[in-house]
Design a protein around this motif. Structure first.
Motif, short mmCIF file in Angstrom:
data_model
loop_
_atom_site.label_atom_id
_atom_site.label_comp_id
_atom_site.label_asym_id
_atom_site.label_seq_id
_atom_site.Cartn_x
_atom_site.Cartn_y
_atom_site.Cartn_z
N PRO A 46 0.80 -1.07 -0.11
CA PRO A 46 -0.02 -0.04 -0.21
C PRO A 46 0.97 1.35 0.05
N LEU A 47 0.44 2.07 -0.95
CA LEU A 47 1.04 3.48 -0.96
C LEU A 47 0.54 4.55 0.03
N THR A 48 1.26 4.90 0.95
CA THR A 48 1.02 5.88 1.82
C THR A 48 1.15 7.37 1.61
N HIS A 49 2.24 7.33 0.90
CA HIS A 49 2.90 8.84 0.46
C HIS A 49 4.16 8.43 -0.47
N ARG A 50 4.26 9.65 -1.32
CA ARG A 50 5.21 9.42 -2.29
C ARG A 50 6.40 10.44 -2.13
N THR A 51 7.50 10.22 -2.49
CA THR A 51 8.70 10.87 -2.49
C THR A 51 9.40 11.07 -3.82
N ARG A 52 9.89 12.06 -4.23
CA ARG A 52 10.64 12.11 -5.58
C ARG A 52 11.63 10.94 -6.08
N ALA A 53 12.28 10.33 -5.07
CA ALA A 53 13.16 9.26 -5.24
C ALA A 53 12.82 7.99 -5.31
N ASP A 54 11.52 7.79 -4.64
CA ASP A 54 10.88 6.49 -4.97
C ASP A 54 9.69 6.45 -5.75
N GLU A 74 2.21 1.37 -10.52
CA GLU A 74 1.17 1.54 -9.33
C GLU A 74 -0.17 1.01 -9.80
N LEU A 75 -1.14 0.81 -8.94
CA LEU A 75 -2.25 -0.04 -9.48
C LEU A 75 -3.33 0.69 -8.27
N THR A 81 -7.16 1.92 -1.90
CA THR A 81 -5.90 1.77 -1.74
C THR A 81 -5.14 1.79 -3.07
N VAL A 82 -3.97 2.59 -3.01
CA VAL A 82 -3.15 2.73 -4.00
C VAL A 82 -2.00 1.96 -3.81
N LEU A 83 -1.73 0.43 -4.67
CA LEU A 83 -0.70 -0.44 -4.40
C LEU A 83 0.63 -0.12 -5.32
N ARG A 84 1.66 -0.33 -4.80
CA ARG A 84 3.03 -0.37 -5.55
C ARG A 84 3.32 -1.66 -5.98
N VAL A 85 3.61 -1.79 -7.16
CA VAL A 85 3.75 -3.23 -7.51
C VAL A 85 5.29 -3.33 -7.79
N PRO A 86 5.92 -4.36 -7.22
CA PRO A 86 7.29 -4.50 -6.90
C PRO A 86 7.95 -4.61 -8.44
N VAL A 87 8.98 -4.10 -8.59
CA VAL A 87 10.03 -4.45 -10.15
C VAL A 87 11.29 -4.95 -9.55
N ALA A 88 11.71 -5.91 -10.46
CA ALA A 88 13.13 -6.51 -10.14
C ALA A 88 14.18 -5.26 -10.48
N GLN A 89 15.12 -5.02 -9.91
CA GLN A 89 15.88 -3.85 -10.42
C GLN A 89 17.05 -4.40 -11.32
N ASP A 90 17.12 -3.45 -12.47
CA ASP A 90 18.29 -3.65 -13.42
C ASP A 90 17.68 -4.66 -14.52
N GLY A 91 16.13 -4.87 -14.29
CA GLY A 91 15.72 -5.70 -15.24
C GLY A 91 15.85 -7.35 -15.31
#
Length: 225
Positions: A46-54, A74-75, A81-91
């Protein structure tokens, strides 16, 4: 927890438990090839707040190898609820674990064995019963391994608030993850407290499959030890 579907991944909201399919968007690399963020099987957050970095994620183009920053997937869920979907780093997506192989549960000992097997499947290799010199749980069976303390209620009794809190306190003294299994279920107070303490709850069905009951269990199942 997320699973692959023909349309992308199946995302479960940890707040309302609703599931929906999610297909990540494609972005244009400077070489002209489409770049699709490699969403993983990890639990949505669940996304509760956003920052520029993330708000951005680095993804490498599969055609030319160039790495670039793109908006993090995001979904929105129907519950708001706004959901952040995980992403594997560097592809590079992580290799999924082999599917858990359940064994039928016929008695209390089978339930404890299933919990131990599941913990080993998660990556806790040195699972054992709590020794005679260790603190005994108020009921049920205590399993331990490096990095985890697990409470197992292998009878038709509902695991209680006290069961969850005692297991959590023991885990905290060892700086370990706390997991609770129940053959039947957990009381409403136990479930609510587990959510507050981020204790992973699993219900073991008679087929021998531990079912995640809360967000902490979803995340642990997805990421492992």
């Amino acid at each position: 927890m997320e699973a692959m579907t023909a349309d992308g991944v199946l995302v479960r909201c940890p707040v309302c438990r609703h599931e929906q399919a999610y297909a990540p968007p494609a972005f244009p690399c400077v070489c002209g090839a489409p770049v699709v963020p490699p969403v993983t099987h990890g639990a949505a957050i669940p996304l509760t707040h956003r920052t520029r970095a993330d708000a951005w994620v680095t993804v490498r183009c599969g055609a030319c190898g160039r790495a670039a920053d793109w908006p993090r997937p995001e979904l929105g869920c129907a519950c708001g609820t706004v959901l952040r979907v995980p992403v594997a780093q560097d592809g590079a997506a992580p290799a999924p674990r082999a599917a858990f192989r359940p064994l039928p549960v016929r008695d209390a000992r089978d339930a404890v064995t299933t919990a131990a097997l599941f913990l080993r499947w998660l990556g806790y290799e040195d699972v054992r019963d709590a020794g005679p010199d260790e603190e005994r749980p108020p009921s049920g069976t205590r399993l331990t391994a490096l990095g985890v303390v697990a409470q197992v209620e292998p009878t038709v009794r509902h695991a209680s608030l006290r069961d969850v809190e005692c297991a959590w306190l023991t885990a905290m003294t060892r700086s370990a993850t706390c997991v609770c299994f129940a053959l039947c279920d957990f009381t409403p107070l136990a479930r609510a407290r587990a959510d507050e303490l981020k204790v992973a709850l699993f219900r073991i069905d008679l087929s021998g499959t531990p079912e995640p009951l809360n967000a902490a269990a979803d995340e642990l199942t997805a990421t492992g030890a």
